[in-house]
Design a protein around this motif. Sequence first.
Motif, PDB file in Angstrom:
ATOM      1  N   UNK A   1       0.836  -1.204   0.000  1.00  0.00           N
ATOM      2  CA  UNK A   1       0.000   0.000   0.000  1.00  0.00           C
ATOM      3  C   UNK A   1       0.872   1.254   0.000  1.00  0.00           C
ATOM      4  N   UNK A   2       0.571   2.169  -0.892  1.00  0.00           N
ATOM      5  CA  UNK A   2       1.368   3.383  -0.988  1.00  0.00           C
ATOM      6  C   UNK A   2       2.765   3.144  -1.512  1.00  0.00           C
ATOM      7  N   UNK A   3       2.991   1.961  -2.115  1.00  0.00           N
ATOM      8  CA  UNK A   3       4.308   1.641  -2.662  1.00  0.00           C
ATOM      9  C   UNK A   3       5.323   1.221  -1.621  1.00  0.00           C
ATOM     10  N   UNK A   4       4.839   0.822  -0.420  1.00  0.00           N
ATOM     11  CA  UNK A   4       5.724   0.418   0.676  1.00  0.00           C
ATOM     12  C   UNK A   4       5.333  -0.981   1.132  1.00  0.00           C
ATOM     13  N   UNK A   5       6.327  -1.829   1.365  1.00  0.00           N
ATOM     14  CA  UNK A   5       6.043  -3.189   1.826  1.00  0.00           C
ATOM     15  C   UNK A   5       5.351  -3.151   3.181  1.00  0.00           C
ATOM     16  N   UNK A   6       4.235  -3.862   3.284  1.00  0.00           N
ATOM     17  CA  UNK A   6       3.483  -3.946   4.531  1.00  0.00           C
ATOM     18  C   UNK A   6       3.636  -5.360   5.082  1.00  0.00           C
ATOM     19  N   UNK A   7       4.265  -5.484   6.232  1.00  0.00           N
ATOM     20  CA  UNK A   7       4.484  -6.799   6.830  1.00  0.00           C
ATOM     21  C   UNK A   7       3.364  -7.201   7.774  1.00  0.00           C
ATOM     22  N   UNK A   8       2.482  -6.268   8.109  1.00  0.00           N
ATOM     23  CA  UNK A   8       1.418  -6.549   9.059  1.00  0.00           C
ATOM     24  C   UNK A   8       0.274  -7.279   8.369  1.00  0.00           C
ATOM     25  N   UNK A   9      -0.434  -8.092   9.124  1.00  0.00           N
ATOM     26  CA  UNK A   9      -1.566  -8.821   8.571  1.00  0.00           C
ATOM     27  C   UNK A   9      -2.178  -9.712   9.617  1.00  0.00           C
ATOM     28  N   UNK A  10      -3.065 -10.587   9.185  1.00  0.00           N
ATOM     29  CA  UNK A  10      -3.783 -11.450  10.124  1.00  0.00           C
ATOM     30  C   UNK A  10      -3.566 -12.927   9.834  1.00  0.00           C
ATOM     31  N   UNK A  11      -2.453 -13.241   9.150  1.00  0.00           N
ATOM     32  CA  UNK A  11      -2.177 -14.618   8.768  1.00  0.00           C
ATOM     33  C   UNK A  11      -1.082 -15.191   9.668  1.00  0.00           C
TER      34      UNK A  11
END
Length: 353
Positions: A140-150
């Motif tokens: 999102x926004x061209x930045x790696x997002x490591x957060x999640x619910x998996x």
Amino acid sequence: MAGADGIRCMLMRGGTSKGAYFVADDVPEDPAERNDLMLRVMGSPDPTQIDGLGGAHPLTSKVAIVSRSSEPGIDVDYLFLQVVVDKPIVSDAQTCGNLLAGVGPFAIERGLIEARDGETPVRIRMLNTGDVATTRIHTPGGVVDYDGDFSIDGVPGISCAIELEIGGDSPLFPTGNVVDEIAGHRVTLIDNGMPVVLLRADEFDVSGDETPEQLESRPDLARQIEEIRLRAGALMGLGDVSAQTVPKMFLLSAPRKGGAISTRAFIPSRIHTSIGVLMAASVAAGIRIPGAVGSDLAVEAESDPTLIEHPTGAFPARVAVERRADGVWYGTSVSERTARKIFDGTVFPRPRR
């Protein structure tokens, strides 16, 4: 290159492994120089790896080297190196599907790939095997997002899911046989992304619910498994594997926790606390094929995903196998992993071994 100022490095968890990630331009091109450097970076040979980044276990003594690819249709090339903890050995004889999960995020972080807003597709060539993996990274926004619910078994907490699809065009059985015999044991030698040997646990006085520590306390068992591994390596076309970490050795037993099969993996001298991505893909492919070792022990091996039980949980392996007109078996795999950037900075290798 290495020097007084150190080398740029990112430490990442990929799946149930942890390793040092480098851009290829930052390390020596010559394999001998590169391997010597990685021994000094990780702190090998030393059982504690006290003087380096390594975590005193094969699962935390790994390296990923990534570069832009010149191959059409491929974004980045990924070379995996297994740095042996207590011996001066660095092996490129296998790949690692767990560290593979971190390759896409690392490539984006390093600017090897331009990120899109939303999701960024990444095509990865695994230089160790020649296979190609396809993945999409949440950006999102061209930045790696490591957060999640998996979540995945063997890793605490939750993170962003990373799907890895790997398709090879190599036969599943290097010998051409569903079953071979080594040292009086029926074995299945199979490679669906990782060369593994499937064995029945009960033939080795193993019930299948032992802890890694319990199995590692049996030197007689280790000797038996290693004898088979050395002979299997030659049969699988891997040559002399005495200084390699492949093939991986699996003791299979009936499932106990609702999965398809229970596994204990020798990698090769330590027992895996969980299971590698491509190891699971090879096991799941094997138990789907009639007559293969473990196929008679498996429960609902055709389920999607196929749950491969291991010491700390179960791995959901999504595989497909087919027997083509020429009678040869082939396979593909899809898996979901997670990855996380732990630190990004400069590593200072030991000046000399």
